[in-house]
Design an enzyme around this catalytic site. Sequence first.
Site, PDB file in Angstrom:
ATOM      1  N   VAL A  68     -66.032 -55.043  69.937  1.00  0.00           N
ATOM      2  CA  VAL A  68     -66.621 -55.944  68.940  1.00  0.00           C
ATOM      3  C   VAL A  68     -65.952 -55.728  67.576  1.00  0.00           C
ATOM      4  O   VAL A  68     -65.687 -56.699  66.855  1.00  0.00           O
ATOM      5  CB  VAL A  68     -68.153 -55.767  68.865  1.00  0.00           C
ATOM      6  CG1 VAL A  68     -68.746 -56.586  67.732  1.00  0.00           C
ATOM      7  CG2 VAL A  68     -68.783 -56.161  70.194  1.00  0.00           C
ATOM      8  N   ALA A  71     -62.720 -57.547  67.721  1.00  0.00           N
ATOM      9  CA  ALA A  71     -62.962 -58.989  67.608  1.00  0.00           C
ATOM     10  C   ALA A  71     -63.279 -59.377  66.167  1.00  0.00           C
ATOM     11  O   ALA A  71     -62.735 -60.356  65.639  1.00  0.00           O
ATOM     12  CB  ALA A  71     -64.111 -59.403  68.537  1.00  0.00           C
ATOM     13  N   GLU A  72     -64.137 -58.614  65.516  1.00  0.00           N
ATOM     14  CA  GLU A  72     -64.501 -58.940  64.135  1.00  0.00           C
ATOM     15  C   GLU A  72     -63.307 -58.774  63.194  1.00  0.00           C
ATOM     16  O   GLU A  72     -63.148 -59.540  62.249  1.00  0.00           O
ATOM     17  CB  GLU A  72     -65.669 -58.089  63.645  1.00  0.00           C
ATOM     18  CG  GLU A  72     -66.023 -58.405  62.211  1.00  0.00           C
ATOM     19  CD  GLU A  72     -67.504 -58.591  61.964  1.00  0.00           C
ATOM     20  OE1 GLU A  72     -67.828 -59.002  60.841  1.00  0.00           O
ATOM     21  OE2 GLU A  72     -68.310 -58.339  62.858  1.00  0.00           O
ATOM     22  N   THR A  73     -62.455 -57.806  63.461  1.00  0.00           N
ATOM     23  CA  THR A  73     -61.279 -57.603  62.613  1.00  0.00           C
ATOM     24  C   THR A  73     -60.355 -58.813  62.676  1.00  0.00           C
ATOM     25  O   THR A  73     -59.989 -59.373  61.636  1.00  0.00           O
ATOM     26  CB  THR A  73     -60.528 -56.324  63.032  1.00  0.00           C
ATOM     27  OG1 THR A  73     -61.388 -55.196  62.843  1.00  0.00           O
ATOM     28  CG2 THR A  73     -59.259 -56.135  62.227  1.00  0.00           C
ATOM     29  N   SER A  76     -62.208 -62.009  61.299  1.00  0.00           N
ATOM     30  CA  SER A  76     -62.419 -62.000  59.849  1.00  0.00           C
ATOM     31  C   SER A  76     -61.123 -62.237  59.093  1.00  0.00           C
ATOM     32  O   SER A  76     -61.114 -62.915  58.061  1.00  0.00           O
ATOM     33  CB  SER A  76     -63.032 -60.667  59.416  1.00  0.00           C
ATOM     34  OG  SER A  76     -64.343 -60.556  59.910  1.00  0.00           O
TER      35      SER A  76
END
Length: 158
Positions: A68, A71-73, A76
């Site tokens: 996660v 994925a967020e890196t 974003s």
Amino acid sequence: MTVETGPADAAGTSEPADLLAQLNAHRGELPRKLGIELLEATPERVVGRMPVEGNRQPYGLLHGGASVALAETVGSIAAMLNAGPGRAAVGLDINATHHRALTSGTVTAVATRIHAGRSAAMFDIRITDEQGRPVCTSRLTCLLRDQPPAGGTIPGRG
């Protein structure tokens, strides 16, 4: 944080390799600790990879939270590239479905833009193993706001 952009192309954006180097240099503490490396970065698509080793839970499997965070890196960063000059992207919602357990190797995440408007951006993020098999599917929604946090600037946007 201030990130300088490289020479501008005809569209006024910095050269991709220069921007990619700056994004990797300023990717943040957690992505550095997890070993996340950015491989490609455009407003439409951001690609990053992360080692499984060092990111495993007690059973020796790739930690779902590490997936996660990967994925967020990438999502974003894609949202920041879509935010525009003088704006910032802030995570609003993320979800993840884990498909395959891994104990070694690397995983690659590809964030693909679903929507980018004035106030929000959404990305589909697919994480795969070295054989291209699905490991995790995620979706990230970011709020696009004026004024970067803490006086920083958005890489590639001034």
